[in-house]
Scaffold this motif. Sequence first.
Motif, mmCIF file in Angstrom:
data_model
loop_
_atom_site.group_PDB
_atom_site.id
_atom_site.type_symbol
_atom_site.label_atom_id
_atom_site.label_comp_id
_atom_site.label_asym_id
_atom_site.label_seq_id
_atom_site.Cartn_x
_atom_site.Cartn_y
_atom_site.Cartn_z
ATOM 1 N N GLU A 31 0.833 -1.214 0.000
ATOM 2 C CA GLU A 31 0.000 0.000 0.000
ATOM 3 C C GLU A 31 0.862 1.256 0.000
ATOM 4 O OE1 GLU A 31 -2.640 -0.358 3.357
ATOM 5 O OE2 GLU A 31 -3.672 -2.098 2.480
ATOM 6 N N GLN A 32 1.929 1.266 0.804
ATOM 7 C CA GLN A 32 2.812 2.444 0.861
ATOM 8 C C GLN A 32 3.548 2.680 -0.451
ATOM 9 O OE1 GLN A 32 5.507 3.181 4.079
ATOM 10 N NE2 GLN A 32 4.111 2.337 5.606
ATOM 11 N N ILE A 33 3.920 1.592 -1.124
ATOM 12 C CA ILE A 33 4.705 1.691 -2.349
ATOM 13 C C ILE A 33 3.812 1.924 -3.562
ATOM 14 C CG2 ILE A 33 6.384 0.443 -3.824
ATOM 15 C CD1 ILE A 33 7.339 1.331 -0.987
ATOM 16 N N GLY A 34 2.558 1.480 -3.483
ATOM 17 C CA GLY A 34 1.646 1.611 -4.614
ATOM 18 C C GLY A 34 1.709 0.426 -5.559
ATOM 19 N N LEU A 35 1.906 -0.760 -5.006
ATOM 20 C CA LEU A 35 1.937 -1.995 -5.784
ATOM 21 C C LEU A 35 0.885 -2.958 -5.253
ATOM 22 C CD1 LEU A 35 5.768 -2.801 -5.952
ATOM 23 C CD2 LEU A 35 4.320 -2.075 -7.852
#
Length: 159
Positions: A30-34
Amino acid sequence: MKQVELDKLDQRILAVLQQDGRISNQQLAEQIGLSPAACWRRVRTLEETGVITGYSAQLAPERIGQGLCVLVNLSLQRHTIDSTAEIEQQVSSYPEVLQCFAVTGNADFVLRVIVPDMASYDRFLNEKIFTLQGIAQVNSNFSLREIKNTQTIPVGSVE
């Protein structure tokens, strides 16, 4: 060892994991956007290529009775491959030695040693360091206070 090419997503993953190695894959994704699957594959690749070498807890030495930090400079009598390798092997086996660097300058090795107190350091010197063959000089620098102590490695221009 060959350098691994890191893209921006890999750099962001490494930055987050260095701050919180216990983060769940879901939270990391979620933090990385994957997606979680894509994030897991990237982390696994970073582990398999040796970029990520492990995970550990960071301890406060003084809270567990290991409050004396000493930087020890060792100078050798002679510089041969065999004698240097023997000293490196011995020093690496000592649990009090947290880090050992072969260096240039006024010493051949710099050790970071953690012990409970001065009496323990005296024993460490007498029972371990002074028994090493080929040591010419030992200089000790005692830490008064810790200003910065990090294992976090900068990984590109991470936003």
